[in-house]
Design a protein around this motif. Structure first.
Motif, PDB file in Angstrom:
ATOM      1  N   SER A 232       0.816  -1.221   0.000  1.00  0.00           N
ATOM      2  CA  SER A 232       0.000   0.000   0.000  1.00  0.00           C
ATOM      3  C   SER A 232       0.842   1.259   0.000  1.00  0.00           C
ATOM      4  O   SER A 232       0.336   2.350  -0.276  1.00  0.00           O
ATOM      5  CB  SER A 232      -0.903   0.012   1.239  1.00  0.00           C
ATOM      6  OG  SER A 232      -0.116   0.003   2.424  1.00  0.00           O
ATOM      7  N   ILE A 233       2.122   1.143   0.304  1.00  0.00           N
ATOM      8  CA  ILE A 233       2.940   2.345   0.452  1.00  0.00           C
ATOM      9  C   ILE A 233       3.232   2.989  -0.900  1.00  0.00           C
ATOM     10  O   ILE A 233       3.289   2.314  -1.935  1.00  0.00           O
ATOM     11  CB  ILE A 233       4.262   2.053   1.199  1.00  0.00           C
ATOM     12  CG1 ILE A 233       5.198   1.196   0.357  1.00  0.00           C
ATOM     13  CG2 ILE A 233       4.006   1.401   2.530  1.00  0.00           C
ATOM     14  CD1 ILE A 233       6.591   1.096   0.940  1.00  0.00           C
ATOM     15  N   ASP A 234       3.406   4.289  -0.858  1.00  0.00           N
ATOM     16  CA  ASP A 234       3.800   5.071  -2.031  1.00  0.00           C
ATOM     17  C   ASP A 234       5.275   5.406  -1.858  1.00  0.00           C
ATOM     18  O   ASP A 234       5.643   6.123  -0.918  1.00  0.00           O
ATOM     19  CB  ASP A 234       2.953   6.336  -2.135  1.00  0.00           C
ATOM     20  CG  ASP A 234       3.187   7.104  -3.428  1.00  0.00           C
ATOM     21  OD1 ASP A 234       4.357   7.253  -3.830  1.00  0.00           O
ATOM     22  OD2 ASP A 234       2.204   7.571  -4.026  1.00  0.00           O
ATOM     23  N   LEU A 235       6.115   4.881  -2.733  1.00  0.00           N
ATOM     24  CA  LEU A 235       7.564   5.032  -2.574  1.00  0.00           C
ATOM     25  C   LEU A 235       7.980   6.493  -2.542  1.00  0.00           C
ATOM     26  O   LEU A 235       8.928   6.861  -1.839  1.00  0.00           O
ATOM     27  CB  LEU A 235       8.293   4.294  -3.690  1.00  0.00           C
ATOM     28  CG  LEU A 235       9.824   4.261  -3.606  1.00  0.00           C
ATOM     29  CD1 LEU A 235      10.286   3.649  -2.293  1.00  0.00           C
ATOM     30  CD2 LEU A 235      10.411   3.491  -4.785  1.00  0.00           C
ATOM     31  N   ILE A 240      10.132  10.630   1.323  1.00  0.00           N
ATOM     32  CA  ILE A 240      10.037  11.896   2.059  1.00  0.00           C
ATOM     33  C   ILE A 240      10.015  11.642   3.554  1.00  0.00           C
ATOM     34  O   ILE A 240      10.762  12.266   4.326  1.00  0.00           O
ATOM     35  CB  ILE A 240       8.787  12.675   1.618  1.00  0.00           C
ATOM     36  CG1 ILE A 240       8.921  13.126   0.163  1.00  0.00           C
ATOM     37  CG2 ILE A 240       8.541  13.869   2.535  1.00  0.00           C
ATOM     38  CD1 ILE A 240       7.650  13.695  -0.424  1.00  0.00           C
ATOM     39  N   VAL A 241       9.154  10.718   3.986  1.00  0.00           N
ATOM     40  CA  VAL A 241       9.026  10.416   5.412  1.00  0.00           C
ATOM     41  C   VAL A 241      10.343   9.893   5.968  1.00  0.00           C
ATOM     42  O   VAL A 241      10.792  10.300   7.048  1.00  0.00           O
ATOM     43  CB  VAL A 241       7.887   9.396   5.646  1.00  0.00           C
ATOM     44  CG1 VAL A 241       7.881   8.913   7.095  1.00  0.00           C
ATOM     45  CG2 VAL A 241       6.538  10.008   5.284  1.00  0.00           C
ATOM     46  N   VAL A 269      -1.424   2.045   4.997  1.00  0.00           N
ATOM     47  CA  VAL A 269      -0.205   2.750   5.381  1.00  0.00           C
ATOM     48  C   VAL A 269       0.459   3.240   4.103  1.00  0.00           C
ATOM     49  O   VAL A 269       0.932   2.446   3.289  1.00  0.00           O
ATOM     50  CB  VAL A 269       0.745   1.831   6.169  1.00  0.00           C
ATOM     51  CG1 VAL A 269       2.027   2.574   6.518  1.00  0.00           C
ATOM     52  CG2 VAL A 269       0.069   1.315   7.432  1.00  0.00           C
ATOM     53  N   LEU A 270       0.475   4.562   3.904  1.00  0.00           N
ATOM     54  CA  LEU A 270       1.100   5.141   2.706  1.00  0.00           C
ATOM     55  C   LEU A 270       2.607   5.265   2.868  1.00  0.00           C
ATOM     56  O   LEU A 270       3.353   5.212   1.888  1.00  0.00           O
ATOM     57  CB  LEU A 270       0.491   6.504   2.410  1.00  0.00           C
ATOM     58  CG  LEU A 270      -0.819   6.573   1.602  1.00  0.00           C
ATOM     59  CD1 LEU A 270      -0.640   5.956   0.243  1.00  0.00           C
ATOM     60  CD2 LEU A 270      -1.970   5.920   2.338  1.00  0.00           C
ATOM     61  N   ALA A 271       3.062   5.441   4.100  1.00  0.00           N
ATOM     62  CA  ALA A 271       4.496   5.551   4.371  1.00  0.00           C
ATOM     63  C   ALA A 271       4.713   5.368   5.866  1.00  0.00           C
ATOM     64  O   ALA A 271       3.863   5.751   6.683  1.00  0.00           O
ATOM     65  CB  ALA A 271       5.039   6.907   3.921  1.00  0.00           C
ATOM     66  N   MET A 272       5.835   4.788   6.219  1.00  0.00           N
ATOM     67  CA  MET A 272       6.196   4.629   7.624  1.00  0.00           C
ATOM     68  C   MET A 272       7.704   4.449   7.728  1.00  0.00           C
ATOM     69  O   MET A 272       8.304   3.682   6.964  1.00  0.00           O
ATOM     70  CB  MET A 272       5.494   3.423   8.250  1.00  0.00           C
ATOM     71  CG  MET A 272       5.706   3.302   9.753  1.00  0.00           C
ATOM     72  SD  MET A 272       4.871   1.867  10.476  1.00  0.00           S
ATOM     73  CE  MET A 272       5.986   0.567   9.937  1.00  0.00           C
ATOM     74  N   ALA A 273       8.311   5.154   8.652  1.00  0.00           N
ATOM     75  CA  ALA A 273       9.762   5.054   8.828  1.00  0.00           C
ATOM     76  C   ALA A 273      10.110   5.133  10.301  1.00  0.00           C
ATOM     77  O   ALA A 273       9.422   5.795  11.085  1.00  0.00           O
ATOM     78  CB  ALA A 273      10.484   6.163   8.062  1.00  0.00           C
ATOM     79  N   SER A 274      11.173   4.438  10.657  1.00  0.00           N
ATOM     80  CA  SER A 274      11.702   4.453  12.019  1.00  0.00           C
ATOM     81  C   SER A 274      13.213   4.553  11.923  1.00  0.00           C
ATOM     82  O   SER A 274      13.837   3.908  11.071  1.00  0.00           O
ATOM     83  CB  SER A 274      11.294   3.178  12.765  1.00  0.00           C
ATOM     84  OG  SER A 274      11.955   3.077  14.008  1.00  0.00           O
ATOM     85  N   ALA A 275      13.802   5.380  12.767  1.00  0.00           N
ATOM     86  CA  ALA A 275      15.256   5.542  12.763  1.00  0.00           C
ATOM     87  C   ALA A 275      15.770   5.492  14.206  1.00  0.00           C
ATOM     88  O   ALA A 275      15.085   5.981  15.106  1.00  0.00           O
ATOM     89  CB  ALA A 275      15.650   6.863  12.107  1.00  0.00           C
ATOM     90  N   PRO A 276      16.938   4.887  14.420  1.00  0.00           N
ATOM     91  CA  PRO A 276      17.890   4.329  13.461  1.00  0.00           C
ATOM     92  C   PRO A 276      17.289   3.166  12.668  1.00  0.00           C
ATOM     93  O   PRO A 276      16.410   2.466  13.153  1.00  0.00           O
ATOM     94  CB  PRO A 276      19.041   3.846  14.337  1.00  0.00           C
ATOM     95  CG  PRO A 276      18.881   4.560  15.645  1.00  0.00           C
ATOM     96  CD  PRO A 276      17.432   4.773  15.812  1.00  0.00           C
ATOM     97  N   ILE A 556       6.737  16.928   6.268  1.00  0.00           N
ATOM     98  CA  ILE A 556       6.174  15.773   5.557  1.00  0.00           C
ATOM     99  C   ILE A 556       4.970  16.192   4.727  1.00  0.00           C
ATOM    100  O   ILE A 556       4.861  15.872   3.535  1.00  0.00           O
ATOM    101  CB  ILE A 556       5.796  14.656   6.555  1.00  0.00           C
ATOM    102  CG1 ILE A 556       7.056  14.024   7.156  1.00  0.00           C
ATOM    103  CG2 ILE A 556       4.945  13.594   5.867  1.00  0.00           C
ATOM    104  CD1 ILE A 556       6.786  13.047   8.288  1.00  0.00           C
ATOM    105  N   ILE A 557       4.041  16.926   5.345  1.00  0.00           N
ATOM    106  CA  ILE A 557       2.814  17.308   4.649  1.00  0.00           C
ATOM    107  C   ILE A 557       3.100  18.288   3.510  1.00  0.00           C
ATOM    108  O   ILE A 557       2.537  18.172   2.410  1.00  0.00           O
ATOM    109  CB  ILE A 557       1.797  17.897   5.633  1.00  0.00           C
ATOM    110  CG1 ILE A 557       1.337  16.807   6.614  1.00  0.00           C
ATOM    111  CG2 ILE A 557       0.599  18.496   4.907  1.00  0.00           C
ATOM    112  CD1 ILE A 557       0.387  17.300   7.690  1.00  0.00           C
TER     113      ILE A 557
END
Length: 581
Positions: A232-235, A240-241, A269-276, A556-557
């Motif tokens: 479902s995510i948009d690369l 960006i996220v 879920v269009l985008a999701m990121a976690s860092a590190p 992000i927005i």
């Protein structure tokens, strides 16, 4: 001749004449019996010979059948050829952009019994593979086995260089290697595979649990291309996220960060990121810190973002109205604890002002209008106290007090005492502004019709309308102003939670989050960001969510909204056009 001699000759003739006439019948019988006996013996010998050959061939045939039906043995970590070349399906984003694919490669092996000079082999291989573990390779080459892996998944250049060395006793086997073109961009969503191309984490592991691993175990996989798995995510939004989250660690000197973008109508879920994070092409380089997906597999006290749920509960239960007011001039003292406001206004506040000024005292008084069981049931209905159900394997279980007392209810009202994952907080936030429907999150494409089939009505549509008003109110007048994007009408709620160190809350370490939605006149997406232990320029750790998490949402927005197809509106009625560039 003498008389006596003549008599002896006559007797001898008589004797032979008598014998010739009396023995032929007996001799014939004896000959016939001997012939029959010899024929029977020959027949028996031929029968035994035939039986022996039959048994011999039956044994051979049985062993061949046994070998044919037996599972192939795996010796010295070598897999059957069909498994080495078995394909995994490509993973693509919602627009067909490749996130993971298979590429052909080769692996280096040795046949120790053919190695003449072990030291020479190691010396030559080290010229191409300088990081080769000489001690380990030496023990492999000196073993009594007939096969040993030396290095898996070589590059074509390395293969060519090793071939040029002309070393006897070593060879190459074709394999398939998983390749992730985007590197760490979507690492926690896509996941990664092990050296044998088996899913270890993320959607790679999910694909194996859907039957691919079972097919591989019984040898029913092949090297033929499989149908791609679309996510479902948009690369474009994901990039960006990911960039915003990674940059936030440097910008705020935080130990971790994360963000997610959700479709409020489908739960996608269009985008999701976690860092590190880590690079799935080399997951070991990321270390344990990089492997942890803090968005779905890390639990945190979400701070004042929980005030959204507390006020929604009061509105939905009918114990409060937006027009109600509460006296927040004095702290609340209960059970040896004192509840006070960080930004105390020292006056009576309306419900929108309690939300705007993030009043702990006001929110505690709001939840006090409902019973403890009702409070617990309400948060459970929003999915905040149970394990979240989605395709991603890495999902943590929220924590809550074993026994809810009045002090627990009041502190949970403003986000202390219950730890949830940021992703499920965002999912619960979706239900506050989409008409009151809780939609399980998904990393696979889902239509609105499919979402309607799995959605649950958790609050009244009127309550959702009031919460959209409060989000918009705080976005324009409160702590959400730092996330406001011109033309996109962003609203939301910040949360700055003190972290627990050695069992006690400390004020110099915060977990900051911002739960946002846009555009508030017709919400399409929810965005949640967090910054773990952000620092100010002075390094005192007192940075607030309005100064760290909210700016992340703004960036992000501002960059992703046009990609998502949200049209900006300018002017009070949205009819004004942007004429200056």
């Amino acid at each position: 001749m003498s008389f006596l001699s003549r008599v002896m000759v006559l007797k001898s003739k008589a004797h032979f004449s008598a014998g010739g006439r009396g023995r032929p019948a007996d001799q014939t019988a004896r000959f016939e019996g001997s012939r029959k006996r010899k024929a029977a013996q020959a027949k028996n010998r031929v029968g035994l010979l035939i039986a022996g050959f039959a048994v011999f061939y039956c044994v051979i045939g049985g062993r061949l059948a046994q070998y044919g039906m037996a599972q192939p043995e795996i010796t010295s970590s070598i897999l059957p050829a069909d498994r080495l070349l078995a394909s995994r399906p490509d993973i693509v984003d919602r627009n067909g952009e490749v996130l993971a694919t298979d590429i052909r490669t080769v692996s280096l092996f040795a046949e120790p019994h053919k190695i003449v000079d072990t030291d020479e082999v190691i010396e030559k291989l080290s010229t191409v593979l300088p990081d080769l573990d000489a001690k380990s390779i030496y023990s492999k080459l000196k073993s009594n086995s007939r096969f040993q892996w030396l290095r898996r998944q070589l590059t074509p250049k390395q293969q060519s260089q090793i071939l040029a060395l002309g070393i006897p006793g070593i060879g190459f086997r074709p394999e398939k290697r998983r390749f992730y073109p985007g590197g760490s961009t979507a690492s926690h969503i896509v996941g990664y595979v092990n050296i044998d191309n088996r899913g270890v984490a993320g959607m790679e592991r999910y694909i194996d649990t859907q039957g691919l691993a079972d097919l591989a175990s019984v040898g029913m996989t092949s090297d033929q291309p499989l149908e791609p798995v679309k996510l479902s995510i948009d690369l474009r939004v994901q990039a960006i996220v990911h960039e915003v989250v990674v940059e936030s660690l440097k910008k705020y000197s935080s130990i971790a960060g994360g963000a997610v973008v959700l479709d409020v109508h489908t739960g996608e879920v269009l985008a999701m990121a976690s860092a590190p994070d880590f690079d799935p092409n080399d997951p070991a380089a990321g270390g344990e810190e990089g492997w942890l997906n803090r968005m779905s597999n890390g639990t945190f006290e979400m701070g004042s973002t929980f005030k959204s749920f507390s006020i929604a509960m009061g509105l939905d239960a009918g114990t409060i109205k937006l027009s109600d007011s509460f006296d927040v001039r004095l702290p609340i003292r209960i059970g040896g604890f004192t509840i006070k406001d960080f930004h105390g206004q020292n006056r009576i506040l309306s419900v929108p002002e309690i939300f705007q000024y993030s009043s702990n005292v006001g929110t505690a008084k709001i939840v006090d209008t409902v019973s403890i069981p009702h409070h617990k049931d309400f948060l459970t209905s929003l999915g905040l106290l149970t394990r979240m159900h989605t395709e991603l394997p890495e999902v943590a279980m929220p924590s809550q007090p074993r026994e809810w007392k009045k002090i627990n209810q009041m502190t949970i009202a403003f986000g202390h005492g219950v730890a949830t994952t940021p992703l499920q907080t965002a999912v619960a936030g979706v239900s506050l502004i989409n008409g009151g429907r809780l939609i399980p999150p998904t990393f696979l494409p889902r239509t609105r019709e499919q979402a309607d089939a799995v959605a649950t009505q958790v609050i009244k549509p009127s309550t959702s309308k009031d919460m959209r008003f409060l989000f918009d109110w705080n976005g324009s007048k409160g702590s959400g102003r730092n996330a406001r994007v011109l033309g996109f009408d962003v609203g939301g709620k910040t949360g700055t939670a003190d972290k627990i160190v050695n069992g006690r809350y400390v004020t110099n370490k915060n977990f900051n989050a911002f739960l946002a939605a846009f555009p508030m006149d017709d919400p399409q997406y929810v965005v949640l960001s967090f910054s773990d232990e952000p620092k100010t320029d002075k390094g005192n750790g007192a940075a607030l969510a309005a100064m760290s998490a909210a700016p992340m949402v703004k960036e992000i927005i501002s960059r992703a909204a046009p990609i998502l197809g949200v049209k900006p509106k300018f002017g009070e009625d949205g009819s004004a056009l942007l004429v200056s560039y």
